[in-house]
Design a protein around this motif. Structure first.
Motif, PDB file in Angstrom:
ATOM      1  N   TYR A   1      -8.963  -1.997 -31.997  1.00 54.55           N
ATOM      2  CA  TYR A   1      -9.424  -3.133 -31.202  1.00 54.55           C
ATOM      3  C   TYR A   1      -9.395  -4.386 -32.073  1.00 54.55           C
ATOM      4  CZ  TYR A   1     -10.867  -0.073 -27.419  1.00 54.55           C
ATOM      5  OH  TYR A   1     -10.862   0.841 -26.381  1.00 54.55           O
ATOM      6  N   GLY A   2      -8.874  -5.460 -31.504  1.00 53.22           N
ATOM      7  CA  GLY A   2      -8.786  -6.709 -32.251  1.00 53.22           C
ATOM      8  C   GLY A   2      -7.451  -6.953 -32.915  1.00 53.22           C
ATOM      9  N   ALA A   3      -6.537  -5.991 -32.856  1.00 58.61           N
ATOM     10  CA  ALA A   3      -5.220  -6.173 -33.481  1.00 58.61           C
ATOM     11  C   ALA A   3      -4.451  -7.283 -32.773  1.00 58.61           C
ATOM     12  CB  ALA A   3      -4.424  -4.867 -33.425  1.00 58.61           C
ATOM     13  N   SER A   4      -3.679  -8.037 -33.539  1.00 60.28           N
ATOM     14  CA  SER A   4      -2.911  -9.159 -32.989  1.00 60.28           C
ATOM     15  C   SER A   4      -1.740  -8.650 -32.162  1.00 60.28           C
ATOM     16  CB  SER A   4      -2.392 -10.051 -34.118  1.00 60.28           C
ATOM     17  OG  SER A   4      -1.454 -10.983 -33.608  1.00 60.28           O
ATOM     18  N   MET A   5      -1.810  -8.838 -30.863  1.00 59.01           N
ATOM     19  CA  MET A   5      -0.732  -8.396 -29.993  1.00 59.01           C
ATOM     20  C   MET A   5       0.496  -9.304 -30.117  1.00 59.01           C
ATOM     21  SD  MET A   5      -1.471  -5.552 -28.464  1.00 59.01           S
ATOM     22  CE  MET A   5      -2.115  -5.080 -30.069  1.00 59.01           C
ATOM     23  N   ALA A   6       0.287 -10.563 -30.498  1.00 56.02           N
ATOM     24  CA  ALA A   6       1.422 -11.478 -30.668  1.00 56.02           C
ATOM     25  C   ALA A   6       2.316 -11.009 -31.816  1.00 56.02           C
ATOM     26  CB  ALA A   6       0.926 -12.899 -30.915  1.00 56.02           C
ATOM     27  N   THR A   7       1.702 -10.694 -32.951  1.00 56.27           N
ATOM     28  CA  THR A   7       2.470 -10.206 -34.096  1.00 56.27           C
ATOM     29  C   THR A   7       3.091  -8.852 -33.788  1.00 56.27           C
ATOM     30  OG1 THR A   7       1.003 -11.381 -35.611  1.00 56.27           O
ATOM     31  CG2 THR A   7       2.340  -9.616 -36.549  1.00 56.27           C
ATOM     32  N   PHE A   8       2.315  -7.984 -33.160  1.00 55.02           N
ATOM     33  CA  PHE A   8       2.802  -6.658 -32.771  1.00 55.02           C
ATOM     34  C   PHE A   8       4.060  -6.769 -31.913  1.00 55.02           C
ATOM     35  CE2 PHE A   8       2.704  -3.559 -29.221  1.00 55.02           C
ATOM     36  CZ  PHE A   8       2.886  -2.377 -29.922  1.00 55.02           C
ATOM     37  N   GLY A   9       4.006  -7.611 -30.888  1.00 55.16           N
ATOM     38  CA  GLY A   9       5.140  -7.759 -29.993  1.00 55.16           C
ATOM     39  C   GLY A   9       6.368  -8.313 -30.686  1.00 55.16           C
ATOM     40  N   LYS A  10       6.163  -9.271 -31.586  1.00 50.66           N
ATOM     41  CA  LYS A  10       7.281  -9.880 -32.305  1.00 50.66           C
ATOM     42  C   LYS A  10       7.960  -8.849 -33.218  1.00 50.66           C
ATOM     43  CE  LYS A  10       8.376 -13.919 -35.196  1.00 50.66           C
ATOM     44  NZ  LYS A  10       8.942 -13.229 -36.360  1.00 50.66           N
ATOM     45  N   GLU A  11       7.167  -8.098 -33.963  1.00 48.16           N
ATOM     46  CA  GLU A  11       7.736  -7.074 -34.846  1.00 48.16           C
ATOM     47  C   GLU A  11       8.464  -6.000 -34.049  1.00 48.16           C
ATOM     48  OE1 GLU A  11       5.748  -5.154 -37.953  1.00 48.16           O
ATOM     49  OE2 GLU A  11       4.945  -6.985 -38.849  1.00 48.16           O
ATOM     50  N   LEU A  12       7.865  -5.606 -32.940  1.00 53.33           N
ATOM     51  CA  LEU A  12       8.454  -4.546 -32.127  1.00 53.33           C
ATOM     52  C   LEU A  12       9.833  -4.946 -31.626  1.00 53.33           C
ATOM     53  CD1 LEU A  12       7.661  -1.751 -31.146  1.00 53.33           C
ATOM     54  CD2 LEU A  12       6.555  -2.808 -29.180  1.00 53.33           C
ATOM     55  N   ALA A  13       9.955  -6.197 -31.195  1.00 53.81           N
ATOM     56  CA  ALA A  13      11.240  -6.675 -30.688  1.00 53.81           C
ATOM     57  C   ALA A  13      12.317  -6.677 -31.762  1.00 53.81           C
ATOM     58  CB  ALA A  13      11.066  -8.080 -30.107  1.00 53.81           C
ATOM     59  N   GLU A  14      11.891  -6.881 -32.999  1.00 52.07           N
ATOM     60  CA  GLU A  14      12.854  -6.999 -34.099  1.00 52.07           C
ATOM     61  C   GLU A  14      13.273  -5.655 -34.678  1.00 52.07           C
ATOM     62  OE1 GLU A  14      10.651  -9.426 -36.765  1.00 52.07           O
ATOM     63  OE2 GLU A  14      11.112 -11.313 -35.736  1.00 52.07           O
ATOM     64  N   MET A  15      12.460  -4.624 -34.502  1.00 50.55           N
ATOM     65  CA  MET A  15      12.661  -3.432 -35.315  1.00 50.55           C
ATOM     66  C   MET A  15      13.390  -2.281 -34.624  1.00 50.55           C
ATOM     67  SD  MET A  15       8.960  -1.542 -35.325  1.00 50.55           S
ATOM     68  CE  MET A  15       8.559  -0.359 -34.060  1.00 50.55           C
ATOM     69  N   LYS A  16      13.508  -2.309 -33.286  1.00 47.22           N
ATOM     70  CA  LYS A  16      13.731  -1.033 -32.623  1.00 47.22           C
ATOM     71  C   LYS A  16      15.178  -0.570 -32.504  1.00 47.22           C
ATOM     72  CE  LYS A  16      13.772  -2.827 -27.897  1.00 47.22           C
ATOM     73  NZ  LYS A  16      13.210  -2.697 -26.559  1.00 47.22           N
ATOM     74  N   ALA A  17      16.144  -1.473 -32.368  1.00 45.65           N
ATOM     75  CA  ALA A  17      17.487  -1.072 -31.945  1.00 45.65           C
ATOM     76  C   ALA A  17      18.129  -0.038 -32.869  1.00 45.65           C
ATOM     77  CB  ALA A  17      18.379  -2.300 -31.828  1.00 45.65           C
ATOM     78  N   GLU A  18      18.084  -0.294 -34.173  1.00 47.01           N
ATOM     79  CA  GLU A  18      18.734   0.607 -35.128  1.00 47.01           C
ATOM     80  C   GLU A  18      18.073   1.981 -35.129  1.00 47.01           C
ATOM     81  OE1 GLU A  18      19.386   0.982 -39.985  1.00 47.01           O
ATOM     82  OE2 GLU A  18      18.771  -0.941 -39.108  1.00 47.01           O
ATOM     83  N   TRP A  19      16.749   1.997 -35.032  1.00 44.66           N
ATOM     84  CA  TRP A  19      16.036   3.278 -35.087  1.00 44.66           C
ATOM     85  C   TRP A  19      16.225   4.084 -33.811  1.00 44.66           C
ATOM     86  CZ3 TRP A  19      11.120   0.624 -37.455  1.00 44.66           C
ATOM     87  CH2 TRP A  19      11.348   0.405 -38.817  1.00 44.66           C
ATOM     88  N   ILE A  20      16.290   3.406 -32.671  1.00 42.46           N
ATOM     89  CA  ILE A  20      16.563   4.116 -31.419  1.00 42.46           C
ATOM     90  C   ILE A  20      17.933   4.789 -31.484  1.00 42.46           C
ATOM     91  CG2 ILE A  20      17.084   3.791 -28.969  1.00 42.46           C
ATOM     92  CD1 ILE A  20      14.908   1.631 -28.933  1.00 42.46           C
ATOM     93  N   GLU A  21      18.913   4.069 -32.000  1.00 42.04           N
ATOM     94  CA  GLU A  21      20.260   4.630 -32.138  1.00 42.04           C
ATOM     95  C   GLU A  21      20.240   5.858 -33.034  1.00 42.04           C
ATOM     96  OE1 GLU A  21      24.714   3.227 -33.663  1.00 42.04           O
ATOM     97  OE2 GLU A  21      23.115   1.737 -33.424  1.00 42.04           O
ATOM     98  N   GLN A  22      19.429   5.794 -34.082  1.00 44.48           N
ATOM     99  CA  GLN A  22      19.339   6.931 -35.010  1.00 44.48           C
ATOM    100  C   GLN A  22      18.710   8.145 -34.326  1.00 44.48           C
ATOM    101  OE1 GLN A  22      18.084   5.652 -38.883  1.00 44.48           O
ATOM    102  NE2 GLN A  22      17.545   7.710 -39.531  1.00 44.48           N
ATOM    103  N   VAL A  23      17.639   7.910 -33.564  1.00 45.38           N
ATOM    104  CA  VAL A  23      17.011   9.025 -32.846  1.00 45.38           C
ATOM    105  C   VAL A  23      17.996   9.644 -31.861  1.00 45.38           C
ATOM    106  CG1 VAL A  23      15.179   9.682 -31.230  1.00 45.38           C
ATOM    107  CG2 VAL A  23      14.674   8.074 -33.084  1.00 45.38           C
ATOM    108  N   ASN A  24      18.688   8.802 -31.119  1.00 44.45           N
ATOM    109  CA  ASN A  24      19.635   9.313 -30.123  1.00 44.45           C
ATOM    110  C   ASN A  24      20.771  10.124 -30.761  1.00 44.45           C
ATOM    111  OD1 ASN A  24      18.387   8.315 -27.808  1.00 44.45           O
ATOM    112  ND2 ASN A  24      19.391   6.317 -27.984  1.00 44.45           N
ATOM    113  N   SER A  25      21.066   9.850 -32.019  1.00 46.15           N
ATOM    114  CA  SER A  25      22.164  10.568 -32.681  1.00 46.15           C
ATOM    115  C   SER A  25      21.863  12.047 -32.883  1.00 46.15           C
ATOM    116  CB  SER A  25      22.472   9.914 -34.041  1.00 46.15           C
ATOM    117  OG  SER A  25      21.465  10.220 -34.999  1.00 46.15           O
ATOM    118  N   TYR A  26      20.613  12.438 -32.742  1.00 47.62           N
ATOM    119  CA  TYR A  26      20.239  13.851 -32.924  1.00 47.62           C
ATOM    120  C   TYR A  26      20.312  14.647 -31.641  1.00 47.62           C
ATOM    121  CZ  TYR A  26      18.442  11.806 -37.231  1.00 47.62           C
ATOM    122  OH  TYR A  26      18.317  11.111 -38.406  1.00 47.62           O
TER     123      TYR A  26
END
Length: 248
Positions: free
Chosen positions: A218-243
């Motif tokens: 509780y109290g975590a910054s959702m603005a920072t969370f959302g920004k990081e999430l948008a930046e980080m996911k594409a490469e890792w999703i591709e890696q998961v799908n490769s399995y």
């Protein structure tokens, strides 16, 4: 990238997990025994402490509490975490508590009133297992995403493990973070997630789009969370799908 040295994570849970979890790097499932190699399992692993409350404490002190005109369920959960939360560096304990949380939230008795005929008891078992692993993901108070494992990307990970179609994985994701589209179950979720030190949030916008979910303090910054999430996911999703196992 692993930035925290930690020993192999092991836990024995009440029920056997699906052996197809072994398709993901770093996970070894042998019946009820789960072993994780953090260096292989996590995409990002910057902290090996988690905030938890013993499930029995939550069961006894919070699950049956009712909100009032002056105390919302979110406020009650926050105060309960403040009063009873403790830090642990035992990731196996986190997994054990998470399994209790999700065995409660995704219990078969809800199927009769779910209103989703495509969701079966087998789907609930998938949810219990995947959400248990997701409990090791972590977001800091400043919104920084410090721990990320493959189960952050819920539809991809469950697709790989359970041979689900894209549509099937998205359906499972909806049930996971949607509170089952019912206020009573949403309230159950808020109370139960106190055992994992916070509340369930997800980064999806209007439909499941692979931005997954995590229990944040509780109290975590959702603005920072959302920004990081948008930046980080594409490469890792591709890696998961490769399995994903494809037919010859």
């Amino acid at each position: 990238m692993t930035t925290v040295d930690t020993a192999t994570i092991t836990v024995e849970l009440p029920e056997a997990f699906d052996p197809r979890w072994n398709r993901l790097p770093g996970i070894t499932v042998d019946g009820k025994k789960i072993t994780l190699d953090p260096a292989e399992y996590f995409f990002r692993f910057e902290t090996n402490t988690w905030l938890v409350i013993d499930w029995q404490t939550v069961t006894d002190g919070l699950l049956n509490a009712d909100e009032t005109e002056t105390a919302s369920v979110e406020q009650m959960a926050l105060e309960f975490v403040k009063a009873h939360g403790r830090s642990t560096s035992d990731a196996g304990e986190v997994l054990a508590i998470a399994y209790q949380v999700y065995s409660y939230l995704f219990r078969d008795e809800h199927l009769a009133t779910l209103g989703l005929p495509g969701v079966t008891a087998e789907h609930l078992k998938m949810l219990r297992e995947a959400a248990t692993f997701m409990a090791l993901n972590k977001v800091e108070l400043d919104g920084h995403i410090s721990n990320v494992g493959p189960c952050w990307f819920f539809p991809s990970a469950t697709g790989v493990v359970f041979d689900l179609s894209d549509e099937g994985g998205q359906m499972l994701d909806e049930v996971y973070h949607g509170g089952w589209f019912n206020e009573h179950r949403r309230i159950e979720g808020i109370k139960a997630h106190a055992a994992l030190g916070g509340r369930l949030v997800h980064g999806c916008q209007s439909k499941p789009d692979q931005t997954g979910g995590v229990v944040t303090p509780y109290g975590a910054s959702m603005a920072t969370f959302g920004k990081e999430l948008a930046e980080m996911k594409a490469e890792w999703i591709e890696q998961v799908n490769s399995y994903r196992v494809t037919a010859a």
